[in-house]
Design a protein around this motif. Structure first.
Motif, PDB file in Angstrom:
ATOM      1  N   TRP A 137       0.710  -1.319  -0.008  1.00 18.50           N
ATOM      2  CA  TRP A 137      -0.108   0.204   0.330  1.00 18.50           C
ATOM      3  C   TRP A 137       0.836   0.979   0.002  1.00 18.50           C
ATOM      4  N   GLN A 138       0.680   2.040  -0.867  1.00 24.27           N
ATOM      5  CA  GLN A 138       1.336   3.522  -1.145  1.00 24.27           C
ATOM      6  C   GLN A 138       3.143   2.594  -1.078  1.00 24.27           C
ATOM      7  N   GLY A 139       3.371   1.520  -1.474  1.00 26.97           N
ATOM      8  CA  GLY A 139       4.727   1.295  -1.875  1.00 26.97           C
ATOM      9  C   GLY A 139       5.463   0.643  -0.789  1.00 26.97           C
ATOM     10  N   ARG A 140       4.622  -0.068   0.570  1.00 27.92           N
ATOM     11  CA  ARG A 140       4.761  -0.320   1.551  1.00 27.92           C
ATOM     12  C   ARG A 140       4.551  -1.947   1.363  1.00 27.92           C
ATOM     13  N   TYR A 141       5.301  -2.702   2.136  1.00 25.26           N
ATOM     14  CA  TYR A 141       5.315  -3.833   1.754  1.00 25.26           C
ATOM     15  C   TYR A 141       4.368  -4.257   3.331  1.00 25.26           C
ATOM     16  N   GLY A 142       3.623  -5.574   3.068  1.00 26.01           N
ATOM     17  CA  GLY A 142       1.990  -5.658   3.830  1.00 26.01           C
ATOM     18  C   GLY A 142       1.821  -6.938   3.672  1.00 26.01           C
ATOM     19  N   HIS A 143       0.583  -8.054   4.505  1.00 25.51           N
ATOM     20  CA  HIS A 143       0.514  -8.894   4.534  1.00 25.51           C
ATOM     21  C   HIS A 143      -1.176  -8.955   4.094  1.00 25.51           C
ATOM     22  N   PRO A 144      -1.336 -10.276   4.198  1.00 30.86           N
ATOM     23  CA  PRO A 144      -0.324 -11.557   3.770  1.00 30.86           C
ATOM     24  C   PRO A 144       0.698 -11.990   2.941  1.00 30.86           C
ATOM     25  N   VAL A 145       1.887 -12.470   2.942  1.00 31.87           N
ATOM     26  CA  VAL A 145       2.572 -12.766   2.337  1.00 31.87           C
ATOM     27  C   VAL A 145       2.610 -13.908   1.905  1.00 31.87           C
ATOM     28  N   GLY A 146       2.557 -14.078   0.294  1.00 28.95           N
ATOM     29  CA  GLY A 146       2.355 -15.448  -0.047  1.00 28.95           C
ATOM     30  C   GLY A 146       3.679 -15.898  -0.744  1.00 28.95           C
ATOM     31  N   PHE A 147       3.679 -17.753  -0.382  1.00 24.15           N
ATOM     32  CA  PHE A 147       4.941 -17.846  -0.778  1.00 24.15           C
ATOM     33  C   PHE A 147       4.423 -19.119  -1.373  1.00 24.15           C
ATOM     34  N   GLY A 148       5.358 -19.369  -3.012  1.00 24.30           N
ATOM     35  CA  GLY A 148       5.210 -20.717  -3.428  1.00 24.30           C
ATOM     36  C   GLY A 148       6.014 -22.345  -2.559  1.00 24.30           C
ATOM     37  N   HIS A 149       5.573 -23.134  -3.344  1.00 28.64           N
ATOM     38  CA  HIS A 149       6.065 -24.309  -3.009  1.00 28.64           C
ATOM     39  C   HIS A 149       8.081 -24.271  -3.115  1.00 28.64           C
ATOM     40  N   SER A 150       8.562 -23.523  -4.407  1.00 27.27           N
ATOM     41  CA  SER A 150       9.599 -23.582  -4.094  1.00 27.27           C
ATOM     42  C   SER A 150      10.549 -22.744  -2.979  1.00 27.27           C
ATOM     43  N   HIS A 151       9.631 -22.091  -2.061  1.00 27.42           N
ATOM     44  CA  HIS A 151      10.146 -21.332  -0.631  1.00 27.42           C
ATOM     45  C   HIS A 151       9.837 -22.661   0.764  1.00 27.42           C
ATOM     46  N   ARG A 152       9.914 -23.709   0.329  1.00 32.72           N
ATOM     47  CA  ARG A 152       8.856 -24.691   1.115  1.00 32.72           C
ATOM     48  C   ARG A 152      10.736 -24.864   2.366  1.00 32.72           C
ATOM     49  N   ALA A 153      11.385 -24.995   1.527  1.00 34.33           N
ATOM     50  CA  ALA A 153      13.086 -25.393   2.340  1.00 34.33           C
ATOM     51  C   ALA A 153      13.468 -24.039   3.332  1.00 34.33           C
ATOM     52  N   ALA A 154      13.849 -23.070   2.789  1.00 37.19           N
ATOM     53  CA  ALA A 154      13.944 -21.893   3.502  1.00 37.19           C
ATOM     54  C   ALA A 154      12.792 -21.399   4.467  1.00 37.19           C
ATOM     55  N   LEU A 155      11.334 -21.727   4.707  1.00 34.11           N
ATOM     56  CA  LEU A 155      10.411 -21.332   4.987  1.00 34.11           C
ATOM     57  C   LEU A 155      10.669 -22.014   6.466  1.00 34.11           C
ATOM     58  N   MET A 156      11.374 -23.411   6.604  1.00 28.95           N
ATOM     59  CA  MET A 156      11.291 -24.559   7.634  1.00 28.95           C
ATOM     60  C   MET A 156      12.157 -24.544   8.011  1.00 28.95           C
ATOM     61  N   ALA A 157      13.208 -23.341   7.534  1.00 30.29           N
ATOM     62  CA  ALA A 157      14.898 -23.645   8.014  1.00 30.29           C
ATOM     63  C   ALA A 157      15.182 -22.162   9.075  1.00 30.29           C
ATOM     64  N   LEU A 158      13.757 -21.475   9.170  1.00 28.75           N
ATOM     65  CA  LEU A 158      13.408 -20.219  10.045  1.00 28.75           C
ATOM     66  C   LEU A 158      13.916 -20.393  11.151  1.00 28.75           C
ATOM     67  N   GLY A 159      13.758 -19.626  12.125  1.00 30.91           N
ATOM     68  CA  GLY A 159      14.282 -19.380  13.679  1.00 30.91           C
ATOM     69  C   GLY A 159      14.220 -18.271  14.305  1.00 30.91           C
ATOM     70  N   GLY A 160      13.772 -18.499  15.301  1.00 34.12           N
ATOM     71  CA  GLY A 160      13.996 -17.605  16.573  1.00 34.12           C
ATOM     72  C   GLY A 160      12.638 -16.347  16.271  1.00 34.12           C
ATOM     73  N   ASP A 161      13.493 -15.488  15.900  1.00 31.82           N
ATOM     74  CA  ASP A 161      12.432 -13.746  16.303  1.00 31.82           C
ATOM     75  C   ASP A 161      12.521 -13.803  14.192  1.00 31.82           C
ATOM     76  N   ARG A 162      12.974 -14.005  13.852  1.00 33.07           N
ATOM     77  CA  ARG A 162      13.270 -13.623  12.680  1.00 33.07           C
ATOM     78  C   ARG A 162      11.990 -14.375  11.720  1.00 33.07           C
ATOM     79  N   GLY A 163      11.465 -13.373  11.510  1.00 33.54           N
ATOM     80  CA  GLY A 163      10.534 -13.940  10.372  1.00 33.54           C
ATOM     81  C   GLY A 163      11.050 -13.968   8.954  1.00 33.54           C
ATOM     82  N   ALA A 164       9.937 -13.752   7.642  1.00 37.13           N
ATOM     83  CA  ALA A 164      10.649 -14.068   6.496  1.00 37.13           C
ATOM     84  C   ALA A 164      10.822 -13.041   6.087  1.00 37.13           C
ATOM     85  N   LYS A 165      11.091 -11.878   5.955  1.00 39.06           N
ATOM     86  CA  LYS A 165      11.242 -10.792   5.812  1.00 39.06           C
ATOM     87  C   LYS A 165      12.678 -10.470   4.780  1.00 39.06           C
ATOM     88  N   ARG A 166      13.695 -11.352   5.014  1.00 40.02           N
ATOM     89  CA  ARG A 166      14.558 -11.578   4.253  1.00 40.02           C
ATOM     90  C   ARG A 166      14.793 -11.949   3.676  1.00 40.02           C
TER      91      ARG A 166
END
Length: 201
Positions: A137-166
């Motif tokens: 919205w007006q150039g600012r990223y928001g939610h919900p964020v959609g991830f395709g199946h190709s990102h499954r491994a990266a999502l499952m590797a997340l940990g702690g308080d760092r979300g998927a923003k990276r």
């Protein structure tokens, strides 16, 4: 409804900023507010309904002691995962492992009650064409964020308080411009319960 994609609704945080203002016993997920449709519901229930209007499978990730959140999710046909989460990254990883068979995942936040169901639908349609979709919205990223199946491994590797923003810093992010300010509006304090929206787009 899409039967291939799933939604993960994150609601395992402590809500400390809200409690600091409203009082230690207040849970922002369960406080009632007026939604975009004019109905008075719990913050979390508005978020659940926007997802359930578009998806058959929604998983709520919440704390083991939040019986109120669990009851709302079950009342609306959602799955529940309880987690003493160390942070958003851990919650996302556990949820995606639980729903590993999905074609893709929408990552949504339980304290964002003002996202229009139509906006969720637009993200889902874009996810059919792009592996990583973020509404803006007006150039600012928001939610919900959609991830395709190709990102499954990266999502499952997340940990702690760092979300998927990276992951949003990678090439191939499809920015979906919307006129729905709800994609940015989270309830961090009681003052945020009064939504000041713009015309949906």
């Amino acid at each position: 409804m899409s039967s291939d994609f799933c939604a993960v609704l994150l609601a395992a945080g402590q809500g400390s900023r809200y409690r600091a203002v409203a009082g230690a016993g207040e849970d922002k997920l369960l406080v009632r507010c007026r939604g975009r449709d004019g109905s008075e519901r719990a913050v979390l229930e508005h978020a659940l309904l926007a997802l359930r209007a578009n998806l058959e499978r929604v998983l709520l990730v919440t704390r083991p002691d939040n019986g109120g959140a669990m009851a709302l999710a079950e009342a609306h046909g959602c799955e529940v995962m309880t987690l003493d989460s160390a942070g958003m990254g851990e919650s996302i990883a556990a949820a995606v492992r639980h729903m590993a068979d999905c074609a893709g995942w929408l990552i949504a936040l339980g304290d964002m009650p003002f996202i229009l169901p139509a906006t969720v639908g637009r993200v889902l349609r874009a996810l059919e064409e792009h592996p990583l979709v973020v509404p803006s919205w007006q150039g600012r990223y928001g939610h919900p964020v959609g991830f395709g199946h190709s990102h499954r491994a990266a999502l499952m590797a997340l940990g702690g308080d760092r979300g998927a923003k990276r992951l949003l810093g990678e090439e191939g992010v499809y920015e979906l411009a919307v006129g729905d300010r709800g994609v940015l509006w989270d309830v961090d304090t009681p003052a945020a319960l009064g939504f000041e929206g713009v015309a949906p787009g």
